[in-house]
Design an enzyme around this catalytic site. Structure first.
Site, PDB file in Angstrom:
ATOM      1  N   CYS A 194       0.753  -1.270   0.005  1.00 38.75           N
ATOM      2  CA  CYS A 194      -0.064   0.051   0.129  1.00 38.75           C
ATOM      3  C   CYS A 194       0.789   1.203   0.041  1.00 38.75           C
ATOM      4  O   CYS A 194       2.058   1.372   0.516  1.00 38.75           O
ATOM      5  CB  CYS A 194      -0.928   0.006   1.267  1.00 38.75           C
ATOM      6  N   CYS A 214       2.024   2.926   3.604  1.00 41.24           N
ATOM      7  CA  CYS A 214       2.588   2.259   4.724  1.00 41.24           C
ATOM      8  C   CYS A 214       4.022   1.833   4.451  1.00 41.24           C
ATOM      9  O   CYS A 214       4.669   1.415   3.518  1.00 41.24           O
ATOM     10  CB  CYS A 214       1.648   1.000   4.633  1.00 41.24           C
ATOM     11  N   GLY A 253       2.674  -6.936   8.024  1.00 40.04           N
ATOM     12  CA  GLY A 253       2.057  -8.178   7.277  1.00 40.04           C
ATOM     13  C   GLY A 253       0.418  -7.929   7.346  1.00 40.04           C
ATOM     14  O   GLY A 253      -0.254  -7.178   8.019  1.00 40.04           O
ATOM     15  N   GLU A 254       0.044  -8.806   6.211  1.00 39.21           N
ATOM     16  CA  GLU A 254      -1.599  -9.120   6.179  1.00 39.21           C
ATOM     17  C   GLU A 254      -1.944 -10.337   6.681  1.00 39.21           C
ATOM     18  O   GLU A 254      -1.635 -11.406   6.166  1.00 39.21           O
ATOM     19  CB  GLU A 254      -1.570  -8.936   4.771  1.00 39.21           C
ATOM     20  N   SER A 310      -6.962  -7.127  11.824  1.00 40.54           N
ATOM     21  CA  SER A 310      -7.273  -5.740  10.750  1.00 40.54           C
ATOM     22  C   SER A 310      -6.659  -6.426   9.164  1.00 40.54           C
ATOM     23  O   SER A 310      -5.693  -6.996   9.127  1.00 40.54           O
ATOM     24  CB  SER A 310      -6.343  -4.749  10.890  1.00 40.54           C
ATOM     25  N   LEU A 333      -9.877   0.524   5.067  1.00 41.02           N
ATOM     26  CA  LEU A 333     -10.686   0.991   3.862  1.00 41.02           C
ATOM     27  C   LEU A 333      -9.912   2.302   3.201  1.00 41.02           C
ATOM     28  O   LEU A 333      -9.447   2.032   2.012  1.00 41.02           O
ATOM     29  CB  LEU A 333     -12.240   1.493   4.345  1.00 41.02           C
ATOM     30  N   ASN A 362       0.140   8.933   9.834  1.00 43.22           N
ATOM     31  CA  ASN A 362       1.737   8.975  10.309  1.00 43.22           C
ATOM     32  C   ASN A 362       2.598   9.006   9.068  1.00 43.22           C
ATOM     33  O   ASN A 362       2.644   8.192   8.309  1.00 43.22           O
ATOM     34  CB  ASN A 362       2.062   7.819  11.196  1.00 43.22           C
TER      35      ASN A 362
HETATM   36  N1  SAH Z   1      -2.109  -5.329   6.796  1.00 40.67           N
HETATM   37  C1  SAH Z   1      -3.348  -5.158   7.578  1.00 40.67           C
HETATM   38  C2  SAH Z   1      -2.831  -5.008   9.070  1.00 40.67           C
HETATM   39  C3  SAH Z   1      -1.587  -4.183   9.144  1.00 40.67           C
HETATM   40  S1  SAH Z   1      -1.541  -2.393   8.908  1.00 40.67           S
HETATM   41  C4  SAH Z   1      -3.836  -4.071   7.172  1.00 40.67           C
HETATM   42  O1  SAH Z   1      -3.437  -3.159   6.338  1.00 40.67           O
HETATM   43  O2  SAH Z   1      -5.101  -3.844   7.703  1.00 40.67           O
HETATM   44  C5  SAH Z   1      -2.545  -1.812  10.489  1.00 40.67           C
HETATM   45  C6  SAH Z   1      -3.371  -0.464  10.046  1.00 40.67           C
HETATM   46  O3  SAH Z   1      -2.531   0.644  10.002  1.00 40.67           O
HETATM   47  C7  SAH Z   1      -4.052  -0.557   8.868  1.00 40.67           C
HETATM   48  O4  SAH Z   1      -5.278  -0.073   8.992  1.00 40.67           O
HETATM   49  C8  SAH Z   1      -3.291   0.506   7.899  1.00 40.67           C
HETATM   50  O5  SAH Z   1      -3.982   0.650   6.802  1.00 40.67           O
HETATM   51  C9  SAH Z   1      -2.765   1.360   8.963  1.00 40.67           C
HETATM   52  N2  SAH Z   1      -1.651   2.323   8.202  1.00 40.67           N
HETATM   53  C10 SAH Z   1      -0.547   1.895   7.500  1.00 40.67           C
HETATM   54  N3  SAH Z   1       0.069   2.886   7.272  1.00 40.67           N
HETATM   55  C11 SAH Z   1      -0.275   3.813   7.986  1.00 40.67           C
HETATM   56  C12 SAH Z   1       0.478   5.308   8.412  1.00 40.67           C
HETATM   57  N4  SAH Z   1       1.407   5.605   7.756  1.00 40.67           N
HETATM   58  N5  SAH Z   1      -0.353   6.104   8.971  1.00 40.67           N
HETATM   59  C13 SAH Z   1      -1.383   5.493   9.587  1.00 40.67           C
HETATM   60  N6  SAH Z   1      -1.984   4.320   9.564  1.00 40.67           N
HETATM   61  C14 SAH Z   1      -1.465   3.418   8.690  1.00 40.67           C
HETATM   62 FE1  SF4 Z   2      -0.830  -2.527   3.108  1.00 38.96          FE
HETATM   63 FE2  SF4 Z   2      -1.409  -3.137   5.721  1.00 38.96          FE
HETATM   64 FE3  SF4 Z   2       0.411  -4.760   4.116  1.00 38.96          FE
HETATM   65 FE4  SF4 Z   2       0.911  -2.085   5.237  1.00 38.96          FE
HETATM   66  S1  SF4 Z   2       0.710  -4.080   6.361  1.00 38.96           S
HETATM   67  S2  SF4 Z   2       1.205  -2.760   3.109  1.00 38.96           S
HETATM   68  S3  SF4 Z   2      -1.323  -1.373   5.182  1.00 38.96           S
HETATM   69  S4  SF4 Z   2      -1.532  -4.924   3.811  1.00 38.96           S
END
Ligand code: SAH
Ligand code: SF4
Length: 346
Positions: free
Chosen positions: A117, A120, A164-165, A196, A220, A295
């Protein structure tokens, strides 16, 4: 690990069967199971109720791969970030977030993440491997020690929101929840656990059928396919319609409302038109909405966090339309322990 089996992959029944194969009585299996989980033994040597002979036989037959503390960082708000080392020397991170009446552990499910993503930090590490059940469990045990140290109280909640996912490490994540929940493990109610996900429709349907009671959160972050495609690659193969359908199925089966996590990005998804799209999804699935502050992650993306007046306007708009919405404040930012900042910097 070549042909030695990770002993924490076995269920109690399987372990008992393994002991029979070794010519040992079945009840030894139960005894060792207790050492592995309830007492979280870190080596066979620690299992003092077993004979020396049996301990060395076990060490030859099975692998026991505990996670160890590598670096501890403490934020001024009390948040603790743990860098942890796996038995194969790979590094992961987990966080303990103390609050007035709760201590929450945030745990990782994979080393890195394959989904990339754009916002992230974890997404910029490639996925190296899935974590084993025992490795997920160990993070909880280690973070629990910090909770006790910090407040004299154990963990009250666990979120699978680290690296991780989780739904791409499906079996190990489900089994880790089962053992955390079990009286043989940490005896923590499933209601206090949240997984999550970035939204993998098929896996959500599968988990709806597991008969488990933990909470589910969907990352989302954008409420139309067009926008979500731009920041979350997973949306190309898991369109919002399919994800929403899977969440409805999840609700039907579990009676649990889902949480929509929505990071507000400046001029990307923070307009009132975006709020309308979000409301329309909210009406499709029984849900709560968490608005999350972005963040910033150095060198990772051009996205910026929404201005605070924009955020207030967005949130008030939702509230006026009777949406159940909370604004989640960010914790541990000074040590890069906040959501999306876990990237093994050290
Ligand atoms: N992979 C899963 C779980 C880990 S991420 C997921 O994506 O849901 C945990 C949460 O942190 C997710 O809601 C993700 O979208 C959010 N997240 C990722 N990068 C972020 C950032 N830079 N600032 C705030 N939230 C973030
Ligand atoms: Fe996307 Fe969650 Fe993986 Fe970060 S940890 S890249 S938010 S799926």
């Amino acid at each position: 690990m070549t042909d030695v089996k990770d002993i924490r992959r076995f269920t109690l029944e399987e372990l008992a069967a393994e002991f029979e194969k070794l010519g040992e009585p079945k009840f030894r299996g139960k005894q060792v199971y207790e050492w592995l989980w309830n007492k979280s033994a870190r080596s066979f040597d620690e299992m003092s109720s077993l004979s020396k002979n049996l301990r060395s036989k076990l060490a030859e037959t099975f692998a026991l791969t505990p996670v160890s503390e590598h670096i501890v960082q403490k934020s001024k708000d009390g948040t603790v970030k743990l860098g942890m080392r796996l038995a194969d020397d790979r590094l992961i991170e987990g966080v303990m977030i103390p609050d007035e009446d709760r201590n929450t552990a945030c745990v990782s499910s994979q080393v890195g993440c394959s989904l990339a993503c754009t916002f992230c930090a974890t997404g910029f590490l490639k996925r190296e491997r899935n974590l084993e059940v025992g490795e997920i469990y160990d993070q909880v045990v280690l973070l629990n020690k910090h909770a006790l140290e910090h407040s004299g109280k154990p963990l009250t909640n666990i979120v699978y929101m680290g690296m991780g996912e989780p739904l791409l490490n499906y079996t190990n994540v489900m089994n880790s929840i089962r053992i955390i929940n079990s009286p043989d493990g940490l005896n923590m109610a499933q209601k206090r656990i949240t997984v999550s996900t970035s939204g993998i429709a098929k896996a959500i349907i599968r988990l709806a059928d597991e008969g488990m009671k933990f909470n589910l959160a969907l990352s989302l972050h954008a409420a139309t396919n067009e926008k979500r495609d731009k920041i979350m690659d997973i949306n190309h193969s898991n369109k919002l319609e399919d994800v929403m359908a899977s969440l409805n199925y999840f609700y039907e089966k579990t009676g649990n409302k889902v949480t929509f996590e929505y990071i507000l990005f400046d001029k990307f998804n923070d307009s009132l038109e975006d709020a309308e799209h979000l409301i329309s999804l909210y009406h499709q699935v029984p849900a709560f909405i968490n608005i999350i502050e972005y963040n910033s992650v150095e060198g990772v993306s051009d996205l910026k966090k929404a201005k605070s007046d924009k955020r207030d306007e967005f949130v008030n708009y939702l509230r006026n339309r009777n949406v159940n919405v909370k604004v989640r404040r960010s914790r541990g930012k000074d040590i890069d322990a906040a959501c999306g900042q876990l990237a093994n910097k050290n």
